[in-house]
Design a protein around this motif. Structure first.
Motif, PDB file in Angstrom:
ATOM      1  N   ALA A   1       0.836  -1.210   0.000  1.00 26.03           N
ATOM      2  CA  ALA A   1       0.000   0.000   0.000  1.00 26.03           C
ATOM      3  C   ALA A   1       0.868   1.256   0.000  1.00 26.03           C
ATOM      4  O   ALA A   1       0.586   2.221  -0.716  1.00 26.03           O
ATOM      5  N   ALA A   2       1.936   1.250   0.786  1.00 19.95           N
ATOM      6  CA  ALA A   2       2.829   2.412   0.834  1.00 19.95           C
ATOM      7  C   ALA A   2       3.515   2.600  -0.520  1.00 19.95           C
ATOM      8  O   ALA A   2       3.663   3.723  -1.005  1.00 19.95           O
ATOM      9  N   THR A   3       3.902   1.491  -1.150  1.00 14.06           N
ATOM     10  CA  THR A   3       4.585   1.551  -2.450  1.00 14.06           C
ATOM     11  C   THR A   3       3.722   2.249  -3.495  1.00 14.06           C
ATOM     12  O   THR A   3       4.212   3.075  -4.272  1.00 14.06           O
ATOM     13  N   ILE A   4       2.437   1.922  -3.509  1.00 14.28           N
ATOM     14  CA  ILE A   4       1.534   2.528  -4.491  1.00 14.28           C
ATOM     15  C   ILE A   4       1.515   4.042  -4.285  1.00 14.28           C
ATOM     16  O   ILE A   4       1.617   4.815  -5.231  1.00 14.28           O
ATOM     17  N   GLN A   5       1.450   4.478  -3.015  1.00 11.95           N
ATOM     18  CA  GLN A   5       1.464   5.917  -2.734  1.00 11.95           C
ATOM     19  C   GLN A   5       2.787   6.556  -3.123  1.00 11.95           C
ATOM     20  O   GLN A   5       2.846   7.699  -3.542  1.00 11.95           O
ATOM     21  N   MET A   6       3.863   5.801  -2.957  1.00  9.24           N
ATOM     22  CA  MET A   6       5.197   6.352  -3.197  1.00  9.24           C
ATOM     23  C   MET A   6       5.543   6.382  -4.683  1.00  9.24           C
ATOM     24  O   MET A   6       6.697   6.597  -5.050  1.00  9.24           O
TER      25      MET A   6
END
Lengths: 364, 364
Positions: free
Chosen positions: B176-181
């Motif tokens: 989930a963090a990767t998608i935001q990043m």
């Protein structure tokens, strides 16, 4: 310095619901957590900001996500402690005290629950003077204070320590992680020193909350008009008297969005008020008058009791008084308006202070 | 111990594409990064696991997210260094060496780029013996090695340090963090000591990659059948000769999902092969025969050159040979099958080893 016991918490919770401007989460569960912690660990010391040393490490305690989720997976309190302990370890320094990141809603109560358990003082200050939905929406952001190192912790034992290039990135990444972590987490972010807190925070906000709650409680006991008392306490303006004739809510992109429509009563007879909200009430307008717009505060009060009503609590037929309260001057700066003004939330109106609107009225 | 220069990288990249079983990201960009780093900083030392001290701290270097995104926002290399430095600081120990978390695809190449810049050795071992799409899909997970403390870092300077209760939670939150990043990040996770690496890793996998690439290259130079050479090198089985008659891809929930259909040629004339993939090829079957299923490896080779073709590279009309390769025995355990077997990916078939299928055939 004074002690906060159960009566103070009860009063503050009413004020927190009002400053929550319809959102910020019903303080109810936060109040229960605070009351239980005080019952178990004793009263909490409340400090004024001037009582905090300039070099003391201070950290707000808050939850992120949907407060409704907290009702289903109640926090144990352990996740907030874990976030604080991990941040202390990372920074290599003891935390002196805590405070609410936002005075409105559930987050105004949670620091008391944590403080009671850890034996820390709560400081009478916050970063909003109300409630807002995103974590860069704090006066600390306006003053260039970093949200990171930021720790988020869930009730299962998962934690994430974020280090980001700015606070909007903290919001994005933490929000996505929060959804995965079950929809609500406890935060330890926006750590700062006492000097920064004094310069950047909104002071005496818990005292204001308590006074709001107390004035409503005493008005009831003394059989006087609670709404007049509240308006005097907060320096607010009555915007509209009406009866809820329609309420339209939907949850999208993590927000409770919607419109409540009020049919005018008494001096507002014949008018219709539309109140638009995204978690918090953001804009109040009639057919031809703008009445109040974010970042000024819009609260809906029960016409009888004066008690604040959240967006979730607005019911068809309820008789209400809608009031407006000037926001803190920090929100009226250019960066403040860019961060939390009507255009950020997608409304194509310019910000006009509520006192101008209430005095002159602005024709749409 | 030996030195890895440009020719070795070129050969390994071909092997990495084959062990990527259609996914894992085209090693092309990883190869370019490795070649450039070797050009700039010199050749990289490759160690066998036996050359690593038992108490040495070793950390795989990998990217997470969509490799296609890397083509648009090419990593500077700084984010991988930042992730390693932050992990060293957190653990209070120097990292001895690095290795690929997965031998298949782009992640087999990235450790060389980082190692050249940091002057670290690369160790000839990985955690999959192939490519898989989720970060708990490693032999280290089967052996109870924690993915956390896990650091993810983007090219903008944002980082997150995760500490989770198990590796499936690391996957969820990091994804989930990767998608935001921005869709792809560099990782430093699954730190372990040399002893754990020897016990749990799949050894000599880079050597195998290099041999695959070399056998294809030499077959071309010597004008012999490259596919026979490859099958001998990897201990694999020819499953099907055919021509691509249909290819159906869509990207959903972060996966490139789809089906490629091959019309049989030669001994497979009259048959049709369907190859289903979710990033990696997961199941190959004809109308009435199951030919190969995850975690065994399915690779599509160009019938002429023997070069592996990724799912993105499958083109209508291309003549191909589909081969199957037995996976590492660790994947054939109960926990291995539960983690990466057909049912995890939503296929209602039981796992049957490719050597049984290739010998006997299984009628559907």
């Amino acid at each position: 310095m004074r002690k906060i016991g159960k009566q103070e918490i009860e009063d503050m919770a009413v004020g927190a619901a009002l400053l929550g401007t319809g959102g910020g989460g019903d303080p109810y569960i936060g109040k229960l957590m605070a009351l239980q912690a005080i019952e178990e660990y004793g009263e909490v010391t409340l400090l004024e900001v001037d009582e905090v040393p300039d070099d003391a490490l201070v950290v707000p305690s808050s939850m992120m996500g949907a407060p409704t989720v907290m009702l289903e997976k109640a926090p144990s309190g352990e996740e907030a402690i874990s976030a604080f302990k991990q941040l202390e370890e990372y920074l290599g320094k003891k935390i002196f005290g805590t405070f609410p990141i936002e005075a409105g809603g559930v987050n105004s109560m949670l620091p008391f629950a944590l403080a009671a358990r850890l034996g820390l003082p709560v400081i009478d200050v916050d970063g909003m003077g109300r409630a807002f939905p995103e974590l860069q929406m704090v006066t600390f952001y306006l003053d260039g204070i970093s949200a990171t190192p930021a720790i988020i912790a869930d009730e299962k034992g998962n934690t994430a320590l974020l280090s980001t290039i700015d606070n909007v990135w903290t919001e994005r990444i933490a929000r996505a992680a929060t959804i995965q972590m079950g929809g609500s987490v406890m935060n330890a972010m926006y750590s700062m020193n006492g000097k920064n807190l004094k310069d950047s925070g909104i002071t005496n906000i818990l005292k204001l909350e308590e006074e709001i709650g107390k004035s409503i409680r005493l008005a009831k006991e003394n059989n006087v008009n609670p709404i007049e008392k509240v308006l005097k306490t907060v320096g607010g303006f009555e915007l509209f008297k009406g009866k809820v004739s329609d309420i339209n809510r939907k949850t999208e992109t993590g927000f409770a969005r919607g419109v409540a429509t009020f049919e005018g009563l008494y001096e507002n007879k014949g008018e219709t008020l539309q109140l638009r909200f995204q978690n918090e009430h953001l804009i109040a307008q009639t057919e031809n008058r703008l009445l109040c717009v974010t970042p000024d505060l819009i609260a809906v009060l029960d016409a009888e009791t004066g008690l604040p009503i959240t967006t979730e609590g607005i019911r068809y037929g309820a008789r209400c008084v809608v009031i407006g309260i000037p926001c803190h001057p920090k929100w009226r700066t250019e960066k403040g308006i860019a961060t939390v003004g009507p255009k950020y939330f997608g409304y194509e109106v310019d910000y006009v202070p509520v006192e101008d609107l209430a005095k002159k009225g602005v024709t749409l």
